[in-house]
Write a protein that holds these residues in place. Structure first.
Motif, PDB file in Angstrom:
ATOM      1  N   HIS A 266      15.651  -5.394 -15.369  1.00 38.27           N
ATOM      2  CA  HIS A 266      16.496  -4.965 -14.247  1.00 38.27           C
ATOM      3  C   HIS A 266      17.740  -4.178 -14.648  1.00 38.27           C
ATOM      4  O   HIS A 266      18.500  -3.759 -13.788  1.00 38.27           O
TER       5      HIS A 266
ATOM      6  N   ASP B  41      19.922  -0.911 -16.410  1.00 36.71           N
ATOM      7  CA  ASP B  41      19.776   0.541 -16.337  1.00 36.71           C
ATOM      8  C   ASP B  41      18.671   1.051 -17.268  1.00 36.71           C
ATOM      9  O   ASP B  41      17.885   1.924 -16.896  1.00 36.71           O
ATOM     10  N   TYR B  42      18.636   0.537 -18.488  1.00 39.91           N
ATOM     11  CA  TYR B  42      17.613   0.989 -19.436  1.00 39.91           C
ATOM     12  C   TYR B  42      16.221   0.651 -18.909  1.00 39.91           C
ATOM     13  O   TYR B  42      15.319   1.487 -18.911  1.00 39.91           O
TER      14      TYR B  42
ATOM     15  N   ARG C 172      15.205   0.014 -15.865  1.00 37.42           N
ATOM     16  CA  ARG C 172      14.867   0.704 -14.620  1.00 37.42           C
ATOM     17  C   ARG C 172      14.651   2.199 -14.843  1.00 37.42           C
ATOM     18  O   ARG C 172      14.198   2.912 -13.934  1.00 37.42           O
ATOM     19  N   SER C 173      15.034   2.680 -16.029  1.00 37.48           N
ATOM     20  CA  SER C 173      14.925   4.118 -16.307  1.00 37.48           C
ATOM     21  C   SER C 173      13.882   4.421 -17.375  1.00 37.48           C
ATOM     22  O   SER C 173      13.872   5.513 -17.937  1.00 37.48           O
ATOM     23  N   GLY C 174      13.032   3.462 -17.670  1.00 33.26           N
ATOM     24  CA  GLY C 174      11.947   3.724 -18.609  1.00 33.26           C
ATOM     25  C   GLY C 174      12.346   3.650 -20.063  1.00 33.26           C
ATOM     26  O   GLY C 174      11.597   4.067 -20.938  1.00 33.26           O
ATOM     27  N   GLU C 175      13.525   3.107 -20.327  1.00 33.35           N
ATOM     28  CA  GLU C 175      13.982   3.013 -21.717  1.00 33.35           C
ATOM     29  C   GLU C 175      14.182   1.559 -22.105  1.00 33.35           C
ATOM     30  O   GLU C 175      15.190   1.200 -22.730  1.00 33.35           O
TER      31      GLU C 175
ATOM     32  N   ARG D 121      14.641 -12.672 -13.267  1.00 35.63           N
ATOM     33  CA  ARG D 121      13.948 -11.381 -13.244  1.00 35.63           C
ATOM     34  C   ARG D 121      14.821 -10.291 -12.622  1.00 35.63           C
ATOM     35  O   ARG D 121      14.775  -9.142 -13.025  1.00 35.63           O
TER      36      ARG D 121
ATOM     37  N   ARG E 114       6.833   1.523 -15.843  1.00 38.25           N
ATOM     38  CA  ARG E 114       7.268   1.387 -17.233  1.00 38.25           C
ATOM     39  C   ARG E 114       7.986   2.651 -17.722  1.00 38.25           C
ATOM     40  O   ARG E 114       8.577   2.654 -18.794  1.00 38.25           O
ATOM     41  N   SER E 115       7.896   3.738 -16.950  1.00 43.77           N
ATOM     42  CA  SER E 115       8.496   5.005 -17.372  1.00 43.77           C
ATOM     43  C   SER E 115       9.667   5.421 -16.493  1.00 43.77           C
ATOM     44  O   SER E 115      10.093   6.564 -16.525  1.00 43.77           O
ATOM     45  N   GLY E 116      10.187   4.478 -15.705  1.00 43.42           N
ATOM     46  CA  GLY E 116      11.379   4.792 -14.908  1.00 43.42           C
ATOM     47  C   GLY E 116      11.093   5.544 -13.630  1.00 43.42           C
ATOM     48  O   GLY E 116      12.006   6.040 -12.984  1.00 43.42           O
TER      49      GLY E 116
ATOM     50  N   PHE F 273       9.449   4.230 -10.863  1.00 43.37           N
ATOM     51  CA  PHE F 273       8.815   3.202 -10.030  1.00 43.37           C
ATOM     52  C   PHE F 273       8.705   3.637  -8.575  1.00 43.37           C
ATOM     53  O   PHE F 273       7.924   3.078  -7.821  1.00 43.37           O
TER      54      PHE F 273
ATOM     55  N   TYR G 206      16.266   4.964  -9.830  1.00 39.37           N
ATOM     56  CA  TYR G 206      17.316   3.949  -9.953  1.00 39.37           C
ATOM     57  C   TYR G 206      18.644   4.599 -10.302  1.00 39.37           C
ATOM     58  O   TYR G 206      19.676   4.303  -9.721  1.00 39.37           O
TER      59      TYR G 206
END
Lengths: 373, 373, 373, 373
Positions: free
Chosen positions: A102, A104-105, A107-110, D83, D107-109, D111, D319
């Motif tokens: 949850h 920033d990383y 949620r941004s794919g990182e 979570r 998984r890649s931001g 979503f 996000y």
């Protein structure tokens, strides 16, 4: 395919101080609604396992190492199964990360940078580097079963792929991330890769897939068989830096232009940082892909300015990179079986680790541990 | 508007060894079909002019310095006029570069890196750093007229813009290139700029234009008025590093996150390279924008690895960056007149250079030379 | 190698109304300081030459067609030689563009969009589409000699490359530009290419070089031999859309995911625009690479919205793309000789054009004209 | 701050066929370990709520609309709290998406594109468009309480931000995503935004934050007050297309260059798609940000080719975009209170929806529903 019944006790190799590992039996934990259990098929030995073996038993306490896991989902709590998108019996590769999901990383794919799973800049946890004192102990791949934490990251693995090759998903994912997604190896470019270990070889494959036309891999005299394998995997040239003048050779083969991209995957001190910067052409890119452990003495930062270089520190892989790696492994287009030089049993984990650390069996490239052997 | 008749002899300030400059008269060269002549209106004094003044008269021979030129096209050969897209009487800003026009860099929009005009990695030529021994001598802006080489790069300058402000096209172009085009300053980001000289102030403007929400400029106690000007140009915070703990202050104002982008525009040794790397957040970017002249002792390259940093050496500006700068100058939206602190005459060039070097008049930021004053 | 003496009169094929071409002799123009002369070795026939042949003689007047030229620099004025970076005797490929060199596009590496050489949105000039009424007439490649305009863009061609293959520099440059540099074909992706002409085949090569794992080329029944060649060049699948259900086939081979990138290189009406958009997966990219000549009836723009598509109009090539193409041609890694199906003499230019237009000799892919044959 | 005790029954406005909404009481569901409950503070009314209101009650059955929710976490199951990274009492903005969390997009931001929450291309679920027949019914923001699904995506909202402004997080997030992150509005550019509704105004803010120097907003005569507000938010020019010739006006103000970026946020048919493409300059970008519902008759796809355009279908927000929006809202730098024209009670939901649909109260821009009013 239905999974075997889960035993009550399972065996794992526990890493201890003094470069030792011993087999221990653990109770299988109760499976919470948001957790699960993996029946380990095979776990690859990463280069980083060697320094982990040397340091973590002392700094963290006894632990089960191993974080390049292939296995079968043996149990998944009802909440977990939905969250993960897997079900019992699925054959999967796991990432070592346990990201929070949850931030920033995440949620941004990182998610590889998520603080919750960052063991370098914080006290995050991940597979293969968490001590057995943290319940339920089964955090590492050198074990018959692994506890599946709610934050686990899964990739599906096709049935036809040999397990030892499948454990290359993580190192080859690194190669895809570093050489391709971050390093932007491009069609027609010259890419120099320092260090022919499994990461360097993974970068070799990724650079060739990306269309680089001159991929050069460097190593020492002792790396002779690794350099030969680099050639088989597509490297256009290899250089033994103990025999050849590295800078002059690259200058010769590029007509003086030098390398578009230099990837430093070498261990053994900070000197390859300096050669990497010298190898790069004007406007080139340099990736530093591993801990050197020592400072660079008298670092000439003006070279970055004069040559307008981009230097990036690299670690880990994105989800996409691992998917690309598994896709490539499944394609069978590369002789990856030649990377998979050794398979060890659970009672040979210390030997496996020493081998990867350069103190065990000779001529190893990628080793793995089969806990049922 | 018709140009004044070209005189046969023109005056220029020639930089000599011993930090001296003397007025000399030069014959106006014949104008070849592919060349021309600029009547200089005003030329800005770049920070780099100071080390040039100290070194070039000795290493290259006497020369006319000055490479931030605004002027009027006084003559353009028939071939030149077509190639340049300018005609007599046009008011223009010139880039310092004299790129070949046909190499990979030139054909790909990166002519600032063209070997023909690279004075750092090669013996290229450019305005303001070519000795008078190279015909026709008039290569610098501290002169009444400048020779227009066939490879000159022009920008149009609107009539309403004050000349002294127009000479900011190049330094503000650097700010656009570094903070924005290369540094990718983004909406909502924290940008720390080390060094409040004209480049640092230009980066401040560019970072604010790009939407950065927390722009921090650092300097020394002696930079008090520059830091105050940084605030007027939009900096959200300024830090006197002699009074405040730089890292702690940035940690405090970012809730511990640190800076997304750090731009090191400081001169005075390699220590700001180290602080720049410490100021950057995980996955942050660091730009090194000037020559340090000394190596960094015991450089911890592992910080790049641990923090997954991108470090870029920066120099110069693209065509687009200078266009963006001129557009901004012409908009009148920033109090740029406050940057333009001093205008010198041609007989005061040595004093102008000393002032920029910190040894002349106090409180200077951007100085310029008006050769007709 | 010294160039042959330049004759006073040279022959060229002049395109006329009524699908005719006739041999005419022209005086060799005087060479100005900023111009030159190319001794044409071979010129490729582009697909666009056919509509040019049908339209330009009427709308523009008689002209020498041909803009994929390989040749030797026969003369270069003193100014030109410096500007171009070439000298007499150099073997070169020319781009069709004659960009001004000083506009925003030219200064930013996008000279293909320069208004001075834009014949679609303006009345720019370029090689192969400028009438003989514009002095000095020799603007096209179907000629023994070509006038070298000051704005010419050159690429060096190695001696070992066969001339007919070298003329692929421009079409293969288009493939590199479209499939790779603009389309961003990536490792592991599915790329569908509609139309197996030379542009489509060039895109096939570029997509494979970029690491795409599933490259599908589509065509009609009459394209059978072209589709077979696509396979030889690396296409993973080919589809005869008269026999197979295109959308269903791509759905089947991608497990329903559809294509990451669709490149529409088909001629013959707007219907492939619609199929391209249907072939693309959610978040996919679609490239439209040619003029359709007719509007799309009832175009469902909501598909772009629903599928979050990116649709790009494409034309031309960057300098880098042509360099990449020449590098690939010189490598010998692809059986490009199989593309080069026909070579015509100067007196067969009308036949060459009809062949490319589908009305001449059968089974043509890439044709070229050798003016000395 | 401790949350009020959760009532056993809560009220919500249920949308029904015939443009009606009625207040109904619902049992509060039991909170599972991986779910929770939100005490709704205020919910914004999105432009899409109007077509939802017209269609969904018929196609999906009665439902609680509203998907721009601000509220307080009233309950969070033990699994959910970990979570989500939130705890009881936290003030949050919710995204409308309920992404699976484990697919390639998640998984890649990306979503927002997850199939599990895609209601356009599939039958995914999300807040504000799921019928009450799906347990536990409380899926929409026009309610006192909302069920928190395990896949909820949260953003923290500072205490000082007014609730009505906080509900702009989603529409302003769209503006950031479209104009900035996807549209790449850049310093100095001309951006034309068609349609001055809340999305168009959000794009206006984002384009100005990004440094665009000429932001033009277009609308109809009936949009007079919206266009006036656009000016207050930073638009440099507004155009009433019923009074002015749109293309000519943009040509005049850009010296014929036309727009770098055109964002079509207009509803009311496909004609703005055509004007968007005409408004774009050569190499410009066009974003299509909403469903047109009708095909474009005789669409000239050759314009994309001739002008080398990029046209992107847009929907939703990342996000990061919502975080940027909340950051901007919290900064207080824009007079966002002027967008927040109307607040309705729970018993006025039908009126709120009609107002947004243009059939209720006049002069509305952003409306919201306070369920406790």
């Amino acid at each position: 395919m239905s999974e075997p019944a889960i035993p009550r006790r399972v065996e794992a190799a526990v890493a201890l101080e003094g470069r030792r590992a011993e087999l221990r039996a653990f109770d299988v934990p109760a499976i919470p609604a948001d957790g699960g259990l993996l029946r380990v098929e095979t776990t690859g030995v990463c280069g980083s396992d060697w320094p982990y073996f040397l340091n973590y038993p002392k700094t963290k306490g006894p632990l089960i190492l191993g974080h390049e896991m292939i296995g079968f989902v043996s149990a998944a709590g009802s909440v977990a199964s939905k969250r993960w998108g897997v079900k019992e019996g699925d054959r999967v590769a796991l990432e070592e990360y346990l990201p929070c999901g949850h931030c920033d990383y995440c949620r941004s794919g990182e998610f590889r940078l998520c603080d919750a799973t960052d063991t370098l800049l914080g006290d995050g946890i991940r597979y293969g580097s968490t001590p057995i004192s943290v319940a339920p102990s089964l955090w590492g791949g050198y074990s018959q079963y692994l506890y599946l934490h709610p934050s686990s990251v899964f990739h599906k693995v096709p049935a036809h792929v040999a397990a030892a090759q499948a454990t290359l998903a993580i190192p080859l994912g690194n190669g895809m991330e570093w050489a391709y997604l971050q390093g932007r190896a491009a069609i027609g470019e010259c890419v120099v890769i320092q260090g022919p270990g499994q990461q360097g070889l993974a970068c070799t494959i990724a650079a060739k897939e990306a269309g680089a036309s001159l991929v050069v891999v460097t190593g020492l005299g002792a790396d002779r068989h690794r350099l030969a394998l680099a050639r088989e995997l597509g490297a256009d040239r290899v250089i033994d830096v103990e025999k050849e003048d590295l800078l002059k050779s690259v200058a010769d083969m590029t007509g003086g232009a030098m390398a578009d991209l230099v990837i430093d995957c070498a261990s053994g001190g900070p000197y390859t940082v300096v050669s990497a910067i010298h190898l790069a052409r004007k406007r080139g890119r340099v990736l530093l892909c591993g801990r050197k452990g020592q400072p660079v003495p008298a670092f000439d930062s003006d070279l970055l300015f004069k040559k307008v270089l981009t230097v990036k520190g690299m670690r880990g892989h994105s989800y996409r990179a691992v998917e690309m790696a598994l896709h490539l492994i499944a394609s069978g287009r590369y002789p990856l079986e030649k990377l998979c030089t050794h398979v060890f049993g659970l009672n040979e984990v210390a030997e496996a680790l020493r081998t990867v650390g350069g103190e065990g069996r000779p001529d190893a490239i990628h080793c793995s541990v089969n806990p049922w052997q």
